[in-house]
Design a protein around this motif. Structure first.
Motif, PDB file in Angstrom:
ATOM      1  N   ASP A   1       0.856  -1.176   0.000  1.00 46.34           N
ATOM      2  CA  ASP A   1       0.000   0.000   0.000  1.00 46.34           C
ATOM      3  C   ASP A   1       0.897   1.232   0.000  1.00 46.34           C
ATOM      4  OD1 ASP A   1      -2.147  -1.715   0.155  1.00 46.34           O
ATOM      5  OD2 ASP A   1      -2.671  -1.211   2.231  1.00 46.34           O
ATOM      6  N   VAL A   2       0.289   2.396  -0.165  1.00 49.52           N
ATOM      7  CA  VAL A   2       1.036   3.648  -0.077  1.00 49.52           C
ATOM      8  C   VAL A   2       0.229   4.639   0.739  1.00 49.52           C
ATOM      9  CG1 VAL A   2       1.909   5.650  -1.334  1.00 49.52           C
ATOM     10  CG2 VAL A   2       2.319   3.353  -2.235  1.00 49.52           C
ATOM     11  N   LEU A   3       0.866   5.195   1.761  1.00 56.60           N
ATOM     12  CA  LEU A   3       0.288   6.294   2.529  1.00 56.60           C
ATOM     13  C   LEU A   3       0.851   7.586   1.952  1.00 56.60           C
ATOM     14  CD1 LEU A   3       0.606   4.791   6.118  1.00 56.60           C
ATOM     15  CD2 LEU A   3      -1.391   4.802   4.617  1.00 56.60           C
TER      16      LEU A   3
ATOM     17  N   ARG B   1       3.781  15.893  -2.752  1.00 59.57           N
ATOM     18  CA  ARG B   1       3.309  14.832  -1.877  1.00 59.57           C
ATOM     19  C   ARG B   1       4.492  13.972  -1.468  1.00 59.57           C
ATOM     20  NH1 ARG B   1      -1.907  15.699  -0.399  1.00 59.57           N
ATOM     21  NH2 ARG B   1      -2.037  13.480   0.140  1.00 59.57           N
ATOM     22  N   MET B   2       4.380  13.316  -0.325  1.00 59.50           N
ATOM     23  CA  MET B   2       5.363  12.330   0.086  1.00 59.50           C
ATOM     24  C   MET B   2       4.656  10.996   0.190  1.00 59.50           C
ATOM     25  SD  MET B   2       8.183  12.372   3.190  1.00 59.50           S
ATOM     26  CE  MET B   2       9.424  13.273   2.254  1.00 59.50           C
ATOM     27  N   LEU B   3       5.245   9.965  -0.396  1.00 57.58           N
ATOM     28  CA  LEU B   3       4.640   8.645  -0.503  1.00 57.58           C
ATOM     29  C   LEU B   3       5.402   7.657   0.368  1.00 57.58           C
ATOM     30  CD1 LEU B   3       4.293   8.562  -4.402  1.00 57.58           C
ATOM     31  CD2 LEU B   3       2.679   9.509  -2.737  1.00 57.58           C
ATOM     32  N   PHE B   4       4.713   7.079   1.341  1.00 63.78           N
ATOM     33  CA  PHE B   4       5.293   6.080   2.239  1.00 63.78           C
ATOM     34  C   PHE B   4       4.801   4.698   1.799  1.00 63.78           C
ATOM     35  CE2 PHE B   4       5.601   9.991   4.523  1.00 63.78           C
ATOM     36  CZ  PHE B   4       6.675   9.879   5.390  1.00 63.78           C
ATOM     37  N   PHE B   5       5.711   3.865   1.326  1.00 62.53           N
ATOM     38  CA  PHE B   5       5.372   2.527   0.840  1.00 62.53           C
ATOM     39  C   PHE B   5       5.359   1.564   2.029  1.00 62.53           C
ATOM     40  CE2 PHE B   5       6.519   4.813  -2.845  1.00 62.53           C
ATOM     41  CZ  PHE B   5       6.037   4.148  -3.957  1.00 62.53           C
ATOM     42  N   THR B   6       4.278   0.803   2.151  1.00 65.38           N
ATOM     43  CA  THR B   6       4.115  -0.112   3.276  1.00 65.38           C
ATOM     44  C   THR B   6       3.633  -1.474   2.777  1.00 65.38           C
ATOM     45  OG1 THR B   6       1.761   0.311   3.702  1.00 65.38           O
ATOM     46  CG2 THR B   6       3.352   1.879   4.645  1.00 65.38           C
ATOM     47  N   ALA B   7       3.618  -2.438   3.676  1.00 69.01           N
ATOM     48  CA  ALA B   7       2.982  -3.715   3.349  1.00 69.01           C
ATOM     49  C   ALA B   7       1.489  -3.468   3.148  1.00 69.01           C
ATOM     50  CB  ALA B   7       3.211  -4.718   4.472  1.00 69.01           C
ATOM     51  N   THR B   8       0.832  -4.343   2.406  1.00 71.20           N
ATOM     52  CA  THR B   8      -0.579  -4.122   2.110  1.00 71.20           C
ATOM     53  C   THR B   8      -1.488  -4.724   3.172  1.00 71.20           C
ATOM     54  OG1 THR B   8      -2.309  -4.337   0.432  1.00 71.20           O
ATOM     55  CG2 THR B   8      -0.834  -6.224   0.725  1.00 71.20           C
ATOM     56  N   ARG B   9      -2.615  -4.061   3.366  1.00 70.96           N
ATOM     57  CA  ARG B   9      -3.700  -4.609   4.169  1.00 70.96           C
ATOM     58  C   ARG B   9      -4.921  -4.810   3.281  1.00 70.96           C
ATOM     59  NH1 ARG B   9      -2.861  -4.230   9.650  1.00 70.96           N
ATOM     60  NH2 ARG B   9      -5.097  -4.357  10.057  1.00 70.96           N
TER      61      ARG B   9
ATOM     62  N   TRP C   1      -4.858   6.865   1.515  1.00 75.21           N
ATOM     63  CA  TRP C   1      -4.388   5.488   1.628  1.00 75.21           C
ATOM     64  C   TRP C   1      -4.643   4.794   0.297  1.00 75.21           C
ATOM     65  CZ3 TRP C   1      -4.364   2.829   6.886  1.00 75.21           C
ATOM     66  CH2 TRP C   1      -3.845   1.522   6.783  1.00 75.21           C
ATOM     67  N   HIS C   2      -3.571   4.514  -0.434  1.00 74.73           N
ATOM     68  CA  HIS C   2      -3.698   3.799  -1.703  1.00 74.73           C
ATOM     69  C   HIS C   2      -3.644   2.303  -1.427  1.00 74.73           C
ATOM     70  CE1 HIS C   2      -3.054   7.385  -4.307  1.00 74.73           C
ATOM     71  NE2 HIS C   2      -2.309   7.780  -3.290  1.00 74.73           N
ATOM     72  N   SER C   3      -4.745   1.621  -1.671  1.00 70.31           N
ATOM     73  CA  SER C   3      -4.805   0.185  -1.447  1.00 70.31           C
ATOM     74  C   SER C   3      -5.309  -0.476  -2.724  1.00 70.31           C
ATOM     75  CB  SER C   3      -5.699  -0.115  -0.233  1.00 70.31           C
ATOM     76  OG  SER C   3      -5.639  -1.479   0.101  1.00 70.31           O
TER      77      SER C   3
ATOM     78  N   PRO D   1       1.631  -0.635   7.780  1.00 67.97           N
ATOM     79  CA  PRO D   1       1.208   0.772   7.695  1.00 67.97           C
ATOM     80  C   PRO D   1       0.790   1.358   9.031  1.00 67.97           C
ATOM     81  CG  PRO D   1      -0.427  -0.690   6.683  1.00 67.97           C
ATOM     82  CD  PRO D   1       0.800  -1.498   6.927  1.00 67.97           C
ATOM     83  N   LEU D   2       0.274   0.524   9.946  1.00 68.90           N
ATOM     84  CA  LEU D   2      -0.194   1.050  11.224  1.00 68.90           C
ATOM     85  C   LEU D   2       0.935   1.588  12.083  1.00 68.90           C
ATOM     86  CD1 LEU D   2      -2.976  -1.522  12.184  1.00 68.90           C
ATOM     87  CD2 LEU D   2      -3.139   0.594  10.848  1.00 68.90           C
TER      88      LEU D   2
END
Length: 262
Positions: free
Chosen positions: A116-118, A159-167, A196-198, A229-230
């Protein structure tokens, strides 16, 4: 891949980065973007090797978009194919062929499959990144999108994009992650707060070019593991709230901390 992919790897001492980070984040030398663009195939392959599925996207043509759609709402920021979700892949040979055959193309990564991306305003994202690193929290890949330098040293409307594991892909569909923060590509300009890009969404991956000489660049490269992401959400939410408060004090009432609708 080494720490050369992103502009810093976060491996130095915590206090050292806490002291140096604000000054470092204000620097946006154009040489960084030029160097990244010259190494575009390697950067895209590194992103694919990290497991992020990629697909070709449009690119800027003067102040317009290569798709030639009149009044394109997201110039140079959308996939070329309507089948981008099924087309997206991290297969090395396919990504390398796309990169070589389409040297001007930007690339998107489909979210909700592997990651995902925050997505937050640039100023808020920089503040949150500094806090997260100072607290010793693991931060994954981070990119800056579309920021323009300002006389005050800020990032413009970036924008700033934070790449995370997906939920976004639970085994049980009844546990699908319902969240008012979910962002759809066609609404990417409607929510100036946290998005929240999911599943069903996408973001551009570096190196990418936008109209008006804006770029998308790695701050921390794709070699960094994807966090939950949490673990980032509180810092990002707090930074967005402060950003919205500051914007409101300056009369910009469109800048809110959270999306109010889809």
């Amino acid at each position: 891949m080494g720490d050369g992919i992103g502009r810093y790897g976060g491996t130095e001492g915590r206090m050292s980065w806490e002291n140096r980070l604000p000054q470092w984040l204000r620097r946006r030398p154009r040489e960084d973007a030029a160097a990244a663009r010259s190494d575009r195939p390697a950067l895209l392959l590194a992103t694919a090797a990290a497991g992020l599925p990629l697909a070709p996207a449009a690119h800027p043509v003067a102040f317009s978009c290569s798709c030639e759609r009149i009044g394109c709402p997201t110039p140079a920021r959308h996939p070329v194919s309507f089948a981008w979700q099924t087309q997206s892949t991290n297969d090395r040979e396919t990504v390398e062929r796309w990169a070589n055959d389409q040297p001007e193309a930007n690339f998107i990564t489909a979210t909700g499959m592997v990651h995902d991306v925050l997505d937050v305003p640039l100023e808020a994202g920089r503040a949150a990144l500094g806090r997260l690193l100072a607290e010793g929290i693991d931060v994954g890949p981070v990119a800056e999108s579309g920021g323009l330098p300002t006389p005050q040293g800020g990032g413009g409307e970036g924008r700033m994009l934070f790449f995370t594991a997906t939920r976004g892909t639970p085994e049980d569909e009844d546990e699908w992650w319902p969240c008012e923060l979910d962002c759809h590509p066609e609404t990417m300009d409607e929510h100036p707060g946290l998005r929240w890009h999911s599943r069903g969404s996408y973001v551009l991956v570096p190196p990418a070019r936008l109209p008006d000489d804006r770029t998308v660049d790695w701050v921390r490269g794709p070699e960094h593991p994807l966090p939950d992401p949490l673990t980032l959400l509180e810092a990002l939410a707090d930074a967005c709230a402060k950003y919205a408060e500051a914007a409101d004090e300056h009369g910009d009432r469109h800048s809110v901390a959270w999306p109010l609708h889809h």
